[in-house]
Design a protein around this motif. Sequence first.
Motif, PDB file in Angstrom:
ATOM      1  N   SER A  78      13.379  79.717  28.379  1.00 37.09           N
ATOM      2  CA  SER A  78      12.676  78.440  29.039  1.00 37.09           C
ATOM      3  C   SER A  78      12.427  78.018  30.457  1.00 37.09           C
ATOM      4  N   HIS A  79      11.862  77.948  31.247  1.00 41.55           N
ATOM      5  CA  HIS A  79      12.384  77.127  32.531  1.00 41.55           C
ATOM      6  C   HIS A  79      11.959  75.457  32.624  1.00 41.55           C
ATOM      7  N   ASP A  80      10.901  74.577  30.931  1.00 39.23           N
ATOM      8  CA  ASP A  80      11.369  73.534  30.800  1.00 39.23           C
ATOM      9  C   ASP A  80      12.376  72.684  29.867  1.00 39.23           C
ATOM     10  N   PRO A  81      12.109  72.215  31.427  1.00 39.29           N
ATOM     11  CA  PRO A  81      13.948  70.817  31.612  1.00 39.29           C
ATOM     12  C   PRO A  81      13.689  70.024  29.761  1.00 39.29           C
ATOM     13  N   ARG A  82      12.490  69.470  29.786  1.00 40.02           N
ATOM     14  CA  ARG A  82      12.357  69.199  28.574  1.00 40.02           C
ATOM     15  C   ARG A  82      12.691  69.415  27.677  1.00 40.02           C
ATOM     16  N   ARG A  83      13.247  70.561  27.222  1.00 41.73           N
ATOM     17  CA  ARG A  83      13.737  71.570  26.296  1.00 41.73           C
ATOM     18  C   ARG A  83      15.132  71.009  25.500  1.00 41.73           C
ATOM     19  N   TRP A  84      15.889  70.929  27.075  1.00 41.61           N
ATOM     20  CA  TRP A  84      16.560  70.630  27.392  1.00 41.61           C
ATOM     21  C   TRP A  84      17.955  69.706  26.672  1.00 41.61           C
ATOM     22  N   THR A  85      18.926  69.398  25.796  1.00 40.27           N
ATOM     23  CA  THR A  85      19.402  68.841  23.973  1.00 40.27           C
ATOM     24  C   THR A  85      20.198  67.375  25.002  1.00 40.27           C
ATOM     25  N   LEU A  86      21.514  67.647  26.415  1.00 35.72           N
ATOM     26  CA  LEU A  86      21.612  66.609  27.145  1.00 35.72           C
ATOM     27  C   LEU A  86      20.348  66.021  27.142  1.00 35.72           C
ATOM     28  N   LEU A  87      19.442  66.127  27.585  1.00 34.67           N
ATOM     29  CA  LEU A  87      18.323  65.073  28.409  1.00 34.67           C
ATOM     30  C   LEU A  87      17.490  64.551  26.988  1.00 34.67           C
ATOM     31  N   ARG A  88      16.993  65.324  26.102  1.00 33.23           N
ATOM     32  CA  ARG A  88      16.806  64.827  24.909  1.00 33.23           C
ATOM     33  C   ARG A  88      17.069  63.672  24.668  1.00 33.23           C
ATOM     34  N   GLU A  89      18.636  63.855  24.328  1.00 29.49           N
ATOM     35  CA  GLU A  89      19.404  62.974  23.802  1.00 29.49           C
ATOM     36  C   GLU A  89      19.623  61.890  24.818  1.00 29.49           C
ATOM     37  N   GLY A  90      18.773  61.513  25.714  1.00 30.85           N
ATOM     38  CA  GLY A  90      19.676  60.742  26.785  1.00 30.85           C
ATOM     39  C   GLY A  90      21.660  60.360  26.954  1.00 30.85           C
ATOM     40  N   ARG A  91      21.782  61.432  27.008  1.00 30.79           N
ATOM     41  CA  ARG A  91      22.856  61.878  27.574  1.00 30.79           C
ATOM     42  C   ARG A  91      22.811  62.577  28.922  1.00 30.79           C
ATOM     43  N   VAL A  92      21.852  62.556  30.022  1.00 27.23           N
ATOM     44  CA  VAL A  92      21.678  62.510  31.555  1.00 27.23           C
ATOM     45  C   VAL A  92      21.599  61.215  31.815  1.00 27.23           C
ATOM     46  N   PRO A  93      22.182  60.485  32.738  1.00 28.15           N
ATOM     47  CA  PRO A  93      21.426  59.171  33.313  1.00 28.15           C
ATOM     48  C   PRO A  93      21.039  59.539  34.371  1.00 28.15           C
ATOM     49  N   PRO A  94      19.615  58.774  34.267  1.00 23.90           N
ATOM     50  CA  PRO A  94      18.475  58.843  35.028  1.00 23.90           C
ATOM     51  C   PRO A  94      19.367  59.026  36.884  1.00 23.90           C
ATOM     52  N   ASP A  95      20.066  58.536  37.290  1.00 25.76           N
ATOM     53  CA  ASP A  95      20.344  58.119  38.509  1.00 25.76           C
ATOM     54  C   ASP A  95      21.760  59.458  38.791  1.00 25.76           C
ATOM     55  N   SER A  96      22.073  60.265  37.799  1.00 24.61           N
ATOM     56  CA  SER A  96      22.795  61.325  37.628  1.00 24.61           C
ATOM     57  C   SER A  96      22.503  61.954  38.865  1.00 24.61           C
ATOM     58  N   PRO A  97      23.028  62.231  40.320  1.00 17.79           N
ATOM     59  CA  PRO A  97      22.812  63.166  41.444  1.00 17.79           C
ATOM     60  C   PRO A  97      22.254  64.685  40.905  1.00 17.79           C
ATOM     61  N   ILE A  98      22.123  65.382  39.836  1.00 14.77           N
ATOM     62  CA  ILE A  98      21.770  66.759  39.602  1.00 14.77           C
ATOM     63  C   ILE A  98      20.170  66.318  39.499  1.00 14.77           C
ATOM     64  N   MET A  99      19.925  64.981  38.876  1.00 15.33           N
ATOM     65  CA  MET A  99      18.261  64.880  38.389  1.00 15.33           C
ATOM     66  C   MET A  99      17.839  65.549  39.461  1.00 15.33           C
ATOM     67  N   PRO A 100      17.326  65.020  40.858  1.00 14.11           N
ATOM     68  CA  PRO A 100      15.833  65.816  42.403  1.00 14.11           C
ATOM     69  C   PRO A 100      16.221  66.682  41.817  1.00 14.11           C
ATOM     70  N   ILE A 101      17.091  68.135  41.668  1.00 11.06           N
ATOM     71  CA  ILE A 101      17.284  69.560  41.857  1.00 11.06           C
ATOM     72  C   ILE A 101      16.684  69.434  40.093  1.00 11.06           C
ATOM     73  N   ILE A 102      17.172  69.293  38.727  1.00 12.74           N
ATOM     74  CA  ILE A 102      16.645  69.450  37.281  1.00 12.74           C
ATOM     75  C   ILE A 102      15.826  69.185  37.147  1.00 12.74           C
ATOM     76  N   GLY A 103      15.690  67.748  36.959  1.00 10.46           N
ATOM     77  CA  GLY A 103      13.919  67.401  36.307  1.00 10.46           C
ATOM     78  C   GLY A 103      12.756  67.332  36.647  1.00 10.46           C
ATOM     79  N   TRP A 104      12.608  67.858  35.355  1.00 12.31           N
ATOM     80  CA  TRP A 104      11.058  68.231  35.268  1.00 12.31           C
ATOM     81  C   TRP A 104      10.069  67.709  36.625  1.00 12.31           C
ATOM     82  N   ARG A 105       9.794  69.046  36.899  1.00 15.35           N
ATOM     83  CA  ARG A 105       8.014  68.448  38.048  1.00 15.35           C
ATOM     84  C   ARG A 105       7.293  69.384  37.292  1.00 15.35           C
ATOM     85  N   PRO A 106       5.732  68.881  37.308  1.00 13.96           N
ATOM     86  CA  PRO A 106       4.689  70.125  37.596  1.00 13.96           C
ATOM     87  C   PRO A 106       4.396  70.656  38.388  1.00 13.96           C
ATOM     88  N   ALA A 107       5.493  71.459  38.204  1.00 14.77           N
ATOM     89  CA  ALA A 107       5.466  72.488  39.846  1.00 14.77           C
ATOM     90  C   ALA A 107       6.154  74.154  39.428  1.00 14.77           C
TER      91      ALA A 107
END
Length: 429
Positions: A78-107
């Motif tokens: 899937s393309h949907d990062p809301r399926r990502w285990t690390l994100l669902r478990e809260g193991r990715v800091p909100p200010d992680s530099p990868i979030m602007p690229i990885i974070g879910w958008r309605p796109a």
Amino acid sequence: MTPASASPTPSHRGARGPAATALYGPELDGDAMPELYERLRRAHGPVAPVTIAPGIDAWLVIGHRELLRLTREEQDFSHDPRRWTLLREGRVPPDSPIMPIIGWRPALLFADGQQHRRMRTAVSEALTQINGHELRRSVRAAAERLIASFAGRREADLVPHYARKLPVQVIIELLGLDERTGQHMAHAINGVVIANADSVNAGQRMNAVLLALIKEKRERPGEDITSALLRHPAGLTDEEVLHNLAVMFVTGQQNTVNWISSTLRVLLCDPAFRSSLTVGHLSVDDALDLVLWRHPPGQNVPARYATRDLDFGGQRIRAGDMLLLGIAGANRDPGVLPEDGVPVVGNRSHLAFGAGPHSCPAQDPARLITRTAVDTIRHRLPDLELAVPESELAWVRSPWDKGLAALPVRFSEPQLPSIMERAAGAGVS
């Protein structure tokens, strides 16, 4: 040079998988990445464990066949990062530099199935409204203005002075942005792509520019991509238009910069290829495709997420794992290259634009922009040459980009267009 970050690092995979290799860090050198991909292939096969930030594990898919499956089989990936285990478990800091690229958008880049098809239809049809002849004329005019701005110095760095400026000017016009706002947008995009501590702020600045643009085009629509998306019968919301524009601008701007500069590097550093191009044995498109094989503008592309546990590329993948598209590695897969490892001219089975339902919808205008940019500078600066040894060229340090940081050149006899030529190019009689 082998980047220090290319050595295996401890990861939270523990007993369920091999130690991962870091794809981040200040010493990540794009010129050394091909060697890294081959080490990963020898050690792990077509799917290798990596980390993309401290504590952030992923799988890098560097097998050509495996990458095709990854891009085509939405039921498993899937393309949907809301399926990502690390994100669902809260193991990715909100200010992680990868979030602007990885974070879910309605796109469209983060959607599957019907939702993806709905947005892709709107984006694709907006792009088909681009007039190829007008776009070519616009690119050539912008390219000649840029060349004229540095022609008197008889030297230039073609990355900041040409390759980085040209796509911005063209995309600004296509989206309906004024030049000043477009420059703010370009700076924000650079901050997002670099993936550093300022990436989150850069993403917020980019969104603010696009929100203002959408509001303006709701009130005063024009003949531009933004207005076309807003009036499309798919009925995209303002939020969906914003994030689809962000995806197009980020990928379009950065990848076209890299494609232009890398193609110019091939022409400057490969005398045989340049000679074949000059006498007409090869075309500029051949040069463009050679770059897409050897130095794809986006060397690693995020991301897919496993929808179930499965065996894939010799690895045990768990539901919710992240998988990256290792474009540069897959293009070097010995299974798809001739024995000498050199791509055949005219072969477009590279994966630089992805594959399957999510292949890049803007590849035709991107090719037109890049071809015109390269062709224009070849004709206006016919004696162009590198100002430093090829070994001194520096690459951008990024886990995603495959682009030059600088391309210093010199020349002696610029062939600038006459007043009459400029008038003809602008359609003035």
